[in-house]
Design a protein around this motif. Structure first.
Motif, PDB file in Angstrom:
ATOM      1  N   LYS A 204     100.764  97.459  91.788  1.00 51.73           N
ATOM      2  CA  LYS A 204     101.072  97.318  90.311  1.00 51.73           C
ATOM      3  C   LYS A 204     102.026  96.220  89.733  1.00 51.73           C
ATOM      4  O   LYS A 204     102.565  96.079  88.620  1.00 51.73           O
TER       5      LYS A 204
ATOM      6  N   ARG B 243      97.631  93.603  87.434  1.00 47.24           N
ATOM      7  CA  ARG B 243      97.576  94.216  86.141  1.00 47.24           C
ATOM      8  C   ARG B 243      96.641  93.043  85.280  1.00 47.24           C
ATOM      9  O   ARG B 243      95.643  93.725  84.719  1.00 47.24           O
ATOM     10  N   GLN B 244      96.843  91.855  85.617  1.00 49.35           N
ATOM     11  CA  GLN B 244      96.260  90.737  84.908  1.00 49.35           C
ATOM     12  C   GLN B 244      94.551  90.841  85.382  1.00 49.35           C
ATOM     13  O   GLN B 244      93.645  90.672  84.738  1.00 49.35           O
TER      14      GLN B 244
ATOM     15  N   ARG C  94     100.173  90.411  88.906  1.00 49.71           N
ATOM     16  CA  ARG C  94      98.835  89.833  89.030  1.00 49.71           C
ATOM     17  C   ARG C  94      97.754  90.813  88.968  1.00 49.71           C
ATOM     18  O   ARG C  94      96.705  90.457  88.655  1.00 49.71           O
TER      19      ARG C  94
ATOM     20  N   GLN D 278      88.101  95.052  83.513  1.00 49.79           N
ATOM     21  CA  GLN D 278      87.982  95.900  82.526  1.00 49.79           C
ATOM     22  C   GLN D 278      87.187  95.282  81.368  1.00 49.79           C
ATOM     23  O   GLN D 278      86.233  96.069  80.769  1.00 49.79           O
ATOM     24  N   GLU D 279      87.821  94.286  80.860  1.00 50.28           N
ATOM     25  CA  GLU D 279      86.837  93.383  79.908  1.00 50.28           C
ATOM     26  C   GLU D 279      85.616  93.296  80.159  1.00 50.28           C
ATOM     27  O   GLU D 279      84.778  93.085  79.125  1.00 50.28           O
TER      28      GLU D 279
ATOM     29  N   LEU E  60      93.008  93.419  86.784  1.00 57.19           N
ATOM     30  CA  LEU E  60      92.476  94.474  86.038  1.00 57.19           C
ATOM     31  C   LEU E  60      92.163  94.540  84.750  1.00 57.19           C
ATOM     32  O   LEU E  60      90.854  95.096  84.401  1.00 57.19           O
ATOM     33  N   SER E  61      92.712  93.749  84.098  1.00 55.79           N
ATOM     34  CA  SER E  61      92.437  93.604  82.695  1.00 55.79           C
ATOM     35  C   SER E  61      91.035  92.901  82.404  1.00 55.79           C
ATOM     36  O   SER E  61      90.340  93.307  81.588  1.00 55.79           O
ATOM     37  N   ARG E  62      90.982  91.799  83.057  1.00 56.19           N
ATOM     38  CA  ARG E  62      89.878  90.993  83.236  1.00 56.19           C
ATOM     39  C   ARG E  62      88.686  91.731  83.626  1.00 56.19           C
ATOM     40  O   ARG E  62      87.684  91.456  82.978  1.00 56.19           O
TER      41      ARG E  62
END
Length: 246
Positions: A34, A39-40, A37, A46-47, A42-44
């Motif tokens: 968690k 989190r960043q 790195r 998901q986008e 996973l954000s990319r």
């Protein structure tokens, strides 16, 4: 459609996510990780609309065939070859800089060579089909994304390919411990193919004979030779230094 290939590690999966997200079938991630790195990342993902699947570290290791997955493993469709070697060379507007690897079978060495080739702006890496490792998950992980960006051509007959490069006025410069000329005496500003063999074995005899000339890296200590990826870095960045100076 070809069977999906496996990519693992933040760099290898991240480059594919950035350059061709539509080719990714799914990404397996370790939910216990968690940190920032992850989190960043996973954000990319998901986008980009990529399917994410949670998996523990043991399953990720099985998928990757390695424990060095960093909590990220992807299944992705192989990218189609963008061009042939001839088409690539025909399209260049600057003197080609090529890296030719003869007999490099260790995936870690190839991955490191691709990474330095990307950094040095090499136009293509060339290797024989029968005496080299192909691009696999370990190569992609070590290459930190360079396996996706550097054209890698595996040819049936390396000596013939070198002959064809010479017909294009590309100077084929082999690296050999026995050469009397130093790398630093060579002119690397013109069209050049740097030809390196595996550590220990070096260049095969026919490859050596086909080269236009041979050079060596000065060795001033007790060690007799360098790892092929280290030698590649020295040679390629000497070419970069000369070209920038010019």
């Amino acid at each position: 459609m070809s069977a999906p290939k496996v990519l693992f590690g933040f760099h290898a999966v991240g480059v594919r996510l950035r350059t061709a997200p539509e080719s990714i079938v799914e990404i397996y991630v370790d939910p216990s990780r968690k940190d920032a790195r992850m989190r960043q990342f996973l954000s990319r993902a998901q986008e980009a609309g990529v399917r994410l699947v949670e998996a523990d570290s043991l399953r990720l290791s099985r998928l990757a065939g390695s424990a060095g997955h960093q909590g990220v493993v992807a299944r992705a469709q192989p990218l189609p070859a963008k061009t042939s070697l001839d088409d690539l060379l025909d399209a260049l507007q600057v003197p080609p800089l090529l890296l030719v690897l003869d007999g490099v079978t260790d995936p870690h060495n190839l991955g490191a060579c691709l990474r330095v080739a990307d950094g040095a702006g090499v136009h293509a890496v060339i290797a024989p089909k029968d005496h080299a490792v192909g691009i696999n998950a370990t190569v992609a992980k070590v290459a930190s994304g360079a396996a996706e960006t550097v054209p890698y051509f595996m040819v049936t007959n390396l000596a013939r390919t070198l002959g064809e490069l010479k017909e294009r006025q590309i100077w084929c410069l082999g690296l050999s411990d026995e050469a009397t000329q130093s790398l630093y005496q060579a002119d690397l500003k013109t069209a050049t193919a740097l030809v390196l063999g595996a550590e220990g074995a070096g260049l095969r005899q026919l490859t050596r004979k086909t080269c236009d000339s041979l050079v060596s890296i000065p060795m001033l200590g007790a060690v007799e030779s360098l790892n092929v990826s280290v030698a590649s870095g020295i040679c390629l960045y000497e070419a970069v230094r000369q070209r920038l100076a010019a």
